[in-house]
Write an enzyme that holds these catalytic residues in place. Structure first.
Site, PDB file in Angstrom:
ATOM      1  N   ARG A 107     -57.156  40.037 -67.035  1.00 10.05           N
ATOM      2  CA  ARG A 107     -57.836  41.342 -67.060  1.00 10.05           C
ATOM      3  C   ARG A 107     -57.182  42.255 -68.098  1.00 10.05           C
ATOM      4  NH1 ARG A 107     -57.142  44.093 -61.760  1.00 10.05           N
ATOM      5  NH2 ARG A 107     -57.851  45.760 -63.109  1.00 10.05           N
ATOM      6  N   ASP A 122     -46.526  50.768 -64.502  1.00  2.04           N
ATOM      7  CA  ASP A 122     -47.115  49.482 -64.921  1.00  2.04           C
ATOM      8  C   ASP A 122     -46.073  48.518 -65.487  1.00  2.04           C
ATOM      9  OD1 ASP A 122     -49.577  50.326 -64.106  1.00  2.04           O
ATOM     10  OD2 ASP A 122     -50.304  50.852 -66.094  1.00  2.04           O
ATOM     11  N   LYS A 131     -55.537  48.411 -73.428  1.00  2.00           N
ATOM     12  CA  LYS A 131     -56.621  48.229 -72.446  1.00  2.00           C
ATOM     13  C   LYS A 131     -57.049  49.570 -71.844  1.00  2.00           C
ATOM     14  CE  LYS A 131     -55.466  47.211 -68.172  1.00  2.00           C
ATOM     15  NZ  LYS A 131     -55.821  47.776 -66.877  1.00  2.00           N
ATOM     16  N   ASN A 132     -56.074  50.343 -71.364  1.00  6.79           N
ATOM     17  CA  ASN A 132     -56.444  51.555 -70.630  1.00  6.79           C
ATOM     18  C   ASN A 132     -57.013  52.642 -71.540  1.00  6.79           C
ATOM     19  OD1 ASN A 132     -55.858  50.344 -68.238  1.00  6.79           O
ATOM     20  ND2 ASN A 132     -53.826  51.253 -68.012  1.00  6.79           N
ATOM     21  N   ARG A 186     -55.618  54.599 -53.282  1.00  7.52           N
ATOM     22  CA  ARG A 186     -55.811  55.204 -54.610  1.00  7.52           C
ATOM     23  C   ARG A 186     -56.992  56.173 -54.530  1.00  7.52           C
ATOM     24  NH1 ARG A 186     -55.719  50.548 -59.074  1.00  7.52           N
ATOM     25  NH2 ARG A 186     -55.145  52.197 -60.516  1.00  7.52           N
ATOM     26  N   PRO A 187     -56.755  57.366 -54.013  1.00  3.58           N
ATOM     27  CA  PRO A 187     -57.865  58.303 -53.834  1.00  3.58           C
ATOM     28  C   PRO A 187     -58.395  58.811 -55.176  1.00  3.58           C
ATOM     29  CG  PRO A 187     -55.776  59.373 -53.303  1.00  3.58           C
ATOM     30  CD  PRO A 187     -55.457  57.955 -53.642  1.00  3.58           C
ATOM     31  N   GLN A 245     -58.888  64.134 -56.940  1.00  4.77           N
ATOM     32  CA  GLN A 245     -58.660  65.035 -58.080  1.00  4.77           C
ATOM     33  C   GLN A 245     -59.800  64.949 -59.093  1.00  4.77           C
ATOM     34  OE1 GLN A 245     -56.004  67.280 -57.902  1.00  4.77           O
ATOM     35  NE2 GLN A 245     -56.051  66.330 -55.876  1.00  4.77           N
ATOM     36  N   CYS A 286     -56.886  47.006 -59.266  1.00 11.94           N
ATOM     37  CA  CYS A 286     -55.698  46.459 -58.607  1.00 11.94           C
ATOM     38  C   CYS A 286     -55.462  47.154 -57.275  1.00 11.94           C
ATOM     39  CB  CYS A 286     -54.467  46.674 -59.489  1.00 11.94           C
ATOM     40  SG  CYS A 286     -54.419  45.595 -60.913  1.00 11.94           S
TER      41      CYS A 286
HETATM   42  N1  EPU Z   1     -54.063  60.101 -57.220  1.00 17.18           N
HETATM   43  C1  EPU Z   1     -54.514  60.951 -56.237  1.00 17.18           C
HETATM   44  N2  EPU Z   1     -55.762  61.495 -56.370  1.00 17.18           N
HETATM   45  C2  EPU Z   1     -56.564  61.210 -57.424  1.00 17.18           C
HETATM   46  C3  EPU Z   1     -56.105  60.331 -58.434  1.00 17.18           C
HETATM   47  C4  EPU Z   1     -54.834  59.791 -58.301  1.00 17.18           C
HETATM   48  O1  EPU Z   1     -53.810  61.228 -55.263  1.00 17.18           O
HETATM   49  O2  EPU Z   1     -57.691  61.728 -57.479  1.00 17.18           O
HETATM   50  C5  EPU Z   1     -52.718  59.497 -57.103  1.00 17.18           C
HETATM   51  C6  EPU Z   1     -52.805  57.980 -57.003  1.00 17.18           C
HETATM   52  O3  EPU Z   1     -53.009  57.565 -55.683  1.00 17.18           O
HETATM   53  C7  EPU Z   1     -51.472  57.543 -57.572  1.00 17.18           C
HETATM   54  C8  EPU Z   1     -51.161  58.630 -58.611  1.00 17.18           C
HETATM   55  O4  EPU Z   1     -52.004  59.734 -58.299  1.00 17.18           O
HETATM   56  O5  EPU Z   1     -50.491  57.593 -56.573  1.00 17.18           O
HETATM   57  C9  EPU Z   1     -51.413  58.204 -60.035  1.00 17.18           C
HETATM   58  O6  EPU Z   1     -52.737  57.705 -60.193  1.00 17.18           O
HETATM   59  P1  EPU Z   1     -53.534  57.836 -61.555  1.00 17.18           P
HETATM   60  O7  EPU Z   1     -54.814  58.513 -61.269  1.00 17.18           O
HETATM   61  O8  EPU Z   1     -52.639  58.418 -62.608  1.00 17.18           O
HETATM   62  O9  EPU Z   1     -53.814  56.324 -61.889  1.00 17.18           O
HETATM   63  P2  EPU Z   1     -55.183  55.662 -62.303  1.00 17.18           P
HETATM   64  O10 EPU Z   1     -55.893  56.549 -63.274  1.00 17.18           O
HETATM   65  O11 EPU Z   1     -55.889  55.185 -61.105  1.00 17.18           O
HETATM   66  C10 EPU Z   1     -54.143  54.536 -64.411  1.00 17.18           C
HETATM   67  C11 EPU Z   1     -54.099  53.142 -64.956  1.00 17.18           C
HETATM   68  C12 EPU Z   1     -53.186  52.284 -64.093  1.00 17.18           C
HETATM   69  C13 EPU Z   1     -51.799  52.927 -64.039  1.00 17.18           C
HETATM   70  C14 EPU Z   1     -51.892  54.394 -63.589  1.00 17.18           C
HETATM   71  C15 EPU Z   1     -50.575  55.135 -63.645  1.00 17.18           C
HETATM   72  C16 EPU Z   1     -56.275  52.864 -65.956  1.00 17.18           C
HETATM   73  C17 EPU Z   1     -57.601  52.217 -65.897  1.00 17.18           C
HETATM   74  N3  EPU Z   1     -55.441  52.572 -64.957  1.00 17.18           N
HETATM   75  O12 EPU Z   1     -54.660  54.404 -63.089  1.00 17.18           O
HETATM   76  O13 EPU Z   1     -53.100  51.047 -64.745  1.00 17.18           O
HETATM   77  O14 EPU Z   1     -50.987  52.217 -63.135  1.00 17.18           O
HETATM   78  O15 EPU Z   1     -52.835  55.101 -64.415  1.00 17.18           O
HETATM   79  O16 EPU Z   1     -50.083  55.166 -64.946  1.00 17.18           O
HETATM   80  O17 EPU Z   1     -55.968  53.590 -66.885  1.00 17.18           O
HETATM   81  C18 EPU Z   1     -52.800  48.736 -64.950  1.00 17.18           C
HETATM   82  O18 EPU Z   1     -53.133  48.841 -66.134  1.00 17.18           O
HETATM   83  O19 EPU Z   1     -52.275  47.695 -64.460  1.00 17.18           O
HETATM   84  C19 EPU Z   1     -52.986  49.869 -64.045  1.00 17.18           C
HETATM   85  C20 EPU Z   1     -52.987  49.760 -62.724  1.00 17.18           C
END
Ligand code: EPU
Length: 432
Positions: A400, A308, A22-23, A123-124, A127, A118
């Site tokens: 989802r 996850d 999915k991701n 979730r800022p 970055q 989710c």
């Molecule tokens: N973070 C920041 N600033 C940013 C981005 C992230 O502080 O600009 C922090 C987040 O708050 C979090 C950490 O960095 O504490 C990791 O976040 P990341 O950006 O890696 O996660 P994401 O891209 O929002 C993806 C997956 C999630 C999975 C995470 C971690 C997708 C669409 N989503 O989310 O998947 O949990 O990476 O591996 O790829 C799921 O599939 O159930 C799911 C939630």
């Protein structure tokens, strides 16, 4: 509304075919916006998040043709500058933020609703924004949408150091940089398999991306990318969830269409719990007999144990012998499922990022509610091992990210069905 009813206690036997990731799909589908000519994308999972992403791409003008359940032909030639990702759809899904990187790459400007997804705590996206700004874009938020515009009419490659190894920021910066002028270097990049899959897709279209899978990714922008055929990698977390299901329920199951290397972080932990895992080229065999042993788990970015998989692991540890400790090292708030597991007899104490799980002999079925995707998966895993019937509500969260979870589990002998039930009556205005 739909609920799953699971009568637990039956060991699982047989074979499950794992779907595409999915991701990875949620990154690669918007990446087709960068490409001239049709892209044939194979092994896309049939899950609602992917359907939503395809609807958004169609709404902004891409031609989308489903060739079968898992193959799509996308031609983004019809997408015009100034196309706006529809607010209602984009805000329902976290991955809609990839449209910012993709639109910036193609048109040097983007307008996308603030992302949903989710609820895992704060979730800022600072970055992502830092990366876009480094490449020369101005970013501002207006009326719930993010507006991004390249200052000089085009993006220019730049070094970007990520403060956290964010999957989303790494993918978004790769997208934006793939057609920028010059070289972008992302340091402290995320190393997850879907980051590598996106880079492989773009490279197969003519991009120049080196180092994906390490913490330093170098992207030299190209003027033009060309369409072709690409197959998405198998879903690491879907496979891990079925591994957890066998761990909890017992039995012997082969998972086909997996990359065993991507599963090693999960395999290592399940082995500690007393599960046997045998690896083959593109399949694995999971076997569990006897009581599970306790284990401590800390979630970390890849190749660490995935956040996850934390809720599903917690469901398994709920019936292990002894006291286990889980430390959440990635997400902010990922224990919202714990109260639901407690309804099934689990003994879990949460303090901040740490959960202490005291294993019980057996969970018992109960009516429970999925509050997000992986929380829902954890309830399914728990229900498969529990005595009696569990009714799981909120299953749209599960759908989802899991293709035909009911059919796949029934295929290995689980007693699970999906049923429609009436919506609960709303409280009337004069209710106290
Ligand atoms: N973070 C920041 N600033 C940013 C981005 C992230 O502080 O600009 C922090 C987040 O708050 C979090 C950490 O960095 O504490 C990791 O976040 P990341 O950006 O890696 O996660 P994401 O891209 O929002 C993806 C997956 C999630 C999975 C995470 C971690 C997708 C669409 N989503 O989310 O998947 O949990 O990476 O591996 O790829 C799921 O599939 O159930 C799911 C939630």
């Amino acid at each position: 509304m739909t609920q799953y009813v699971i009568n637990g206690g039956t060991p699982l036997h047989g074979t499950v075919n794992i779907s595409g990731a999915k991701n990875a799909a949620l990154a690669i589908l918007p990446a087709t916006l960068l490409v001239d000519g049709p892209c044939r994308i194979e092994n896309i999972p049939k899950v609602t998040d992917v359907t939503l992403m395809l609807e958004i791409l169609r709404d902004v003008g891409a031609s989308i043709r489903l060739l079968d359940d898992n193959t799509v032909l996308i031609d983004s030639g019809g997408v015009r500058v100034g196309s706006v990702a529809p607010y209602e759809q984009a805000r329902r899904m976290r991955a809609s933020y990839y449209l910012i990187g993709a639109f910036l790459a193609r048109f040097s400007s983007a307008q996308v609703a603030m992302p949903g997804g989710c609820n895992l705590g704060v979730r800022p996206i600072d970055q992502h924004i830092k990366g876009f700004e480094a490449l020369g874009a101005d970013i501002h938020v207006k009326a719930g949408s993010i507006h991004a515009d390249a200052r000089n009419g085009h993006l220019t490659g730049s070094p970007v150091y990520l403060d956290v190894a964010s999957v989303g920021a790494t993918i978004n910066i790769i997208l934006a940089a793939a057609m920028a002028d010059g070289l972008t270097v992302i340091e402290n990049a995320a190393r997850e398999p879907h980051v590598v899959d996106l880079a492989n897709f773009l490279n197969s279209s003519g991009a120049d991306i080196k180092g994906a899978g390490t913490d330093m990714i170098k992207i030299r922008g190209k003027k033009r990318l060309n369409g072709g055929t690409y197959a998405i990698i198998p879903d690491q977390i879907e496979a891990g969830t079925y591994m957890a299901a066998v761990t909890a329920a017992g039995g012997e199951v082969t998972l086909n269409n997996v990359i065993p290397k991507h599963l090693e972080c999960i395999t290592a932990k399940l082995t500690e719990l007393g599960v046997d895992v045998e690896e083959f080229d593109d399949s694995i065999l999971i076997k569990r007999e006897g009581r599970l042993r306790k284990a401590n788990i800390k979630t970390l970015p890849y190749p660490g144990f995935p956040t996850d998989m934390q809720p599903q692991a917690s469901a398994c540890l709920s019936c292990a012998e002894g006291i286990s400790m889980i430390t959440e090292g990635v997400a902010d708030n990922r224990y919202r499922y714990v109260d639901e597991l407690k309804r099934m007899g689990a003994r879990i104490q949460v303090d901040g990022k740490v959960a202490v799980v005291e294993g019980v002999r057996r969970l018992t079925g109960a009516p429970v509610q999925a509050c997000d995707l992986r929380a829902g998966a954890a309830l399914v895993v728990a229900a498969l091992s529990a005595q009696g019937a569990t009714e799981i509500g909120g299953v749209y969260h599960i759908e989802r990210g899991y293709e035909d979870i009911v059919g796949k589990l029934r295929g290995v002998g689980a007693d699970i069905r999906s049923e429609e039930i009436p919506e609960p009556e709303l409280l009337t205005a004069n209710a106290t």
